[in-house]
Design an enzyme around this catalytic site. Sequence first.
Site, PDB file in Angstrom:
ATOM      1  N   CYS A  90     -32.247  36.005   8.686  1.00  0.00           N
ATOM      2  CA  CYS A  90     -33.235  34.926   8.696  1.00  0.00           C
ATOM      3  C   CYS A  90     -32.586  33.623   9.196  1.00  0.00           C
ATOM      4  O   CYS A  90     -32.285  33.504  10.372  1.00  0.00           O
ATOM      5  CB  CYS A  90     -33.877  34.782   7.327  1.00  0.00           C
ATOM      6  SG  CYS A  90     -35.410  33.825   7.333  1.00  0.00           S
ATOM      7  N   HIS A 184     -34.937  39.790   5.525  1.00  0.00           N
ATOM      8  CA  HIS A 184     -33.993  39.858   4.405  1.00  0.00           C
ATOM      9  C   HIS A 184     -33.907  41.297   3.888  1.00  0.00           C
ATOM     10  O   HIS A 184     -34.738  41.707   3.074  1.00  0.00           O
ATOM     11  CB  HIS A 184     -34.470  38.969   3.256  1.00  0.00           C
ATOM     12  CG  HIS A 184     -34.559  37.517   3.570  1.00  0.00           C
ATOM     13  ND1 HIS A 184     -33.566  36.619   3.247  1.00  0.00           N
ATOM     14  CD2 HIS A 184     -35.536  36.800   4.170  1.00  0.00           C
ATOM     15  CE1 HIS A 184     -33.929  35.411   3.637  1.00  0.00           C
ATOM     16  NE2 HIS A 184     -35.121  35.486   4.192  1.00  0.00           N
ATOM     17  N   GLU A 186     -31.524  42.294   1.908  1.00  0.00           N
ATOM     18  CA  GLU A 186     -30.857  42.222   0.608  1.00  0.00           C
ATOM     19  C   GLU A 186     -31.833  42.121  -0.559  1.00  0.00           C
ATOM     20  O   GLU A 186     -31.443  42.304  -1.710  1.00  0.00           O
ATOM     21  CB  GLU A 186     -29.890  41.021   0.581  1.00  0.00           C
ATOM     22  CG  GLU A 186     -30.532  39.659   0.462  1.00  0.00           C
ATOM     23  CD  GLU A 186     -31.127  39.125   1.750  1.00  0.00           C
ATOM     24  OE1 GLU A 186     -31.665  38.003   1.725  1.00  0.00           O
ATOM     25  OE2 GLU A 186     -31.064  39.820   2.774  1.00  0.00           O
TER      26      GLU A 186
END
Length: 205
Positions: A90, A184, A186
């Site tokens: 990002c 993202h 994660e």
Amino acid sequence: MTTLPLPSAGEPPVIGVLALQGDVREHLIALATADALARPIRRPEELAEVDGLVLPGGESTTMSKLATLFGLLEPLRARIAAGMPVYGTCAGMIMLADKILDPRSDQETFGGIDMIVRRNAFGRQNESFEAAVAIEEIDGGPVEGVFIRAPWVESVGAEVRVLARHGGHIVAVRQGNAVATSFHPELTGDHRLHRYFADMVRDAR
């Protein structure tokens, strides 16, 4: 000058997460599941001790200001230019771009990928969404991408590999030891991209 011993092939890579802003903790957890030694990085001397680095999401203009304040801007540019493996998500993708299509007047980047990026291209915070993204070089089917004020890549240079698109827009790229995603990974619990990056770092060592 002190010469550090070279790591053995069996030692886990030491991968930093730029810890100036953004979702640092989630990246540290994801890297640990990828059998890496993960460390938050805030100072140049900490940067010098890692084999690779993750640039997390957040706000790219704030990130560049804090990098300058903490004395990290030029050391980061130098290490990325020298081939240190780096992964940007990002805002981290924006920071790896050689050019931003719509920069703020005080916007700085680290560079490293020959691409033009548009900030907030997928919309504002209330337009965030999740989507399955098929990524070249990642086995096991699409990954779930979380898009939060996400950028997209407008164009890439000849040496950049496009790894994924969403809605016709480029959302994942790689050039040499630098990789970036608009989204993202994660935040989803699917850590295949972090393992992919950890393997990049091992290969680079």
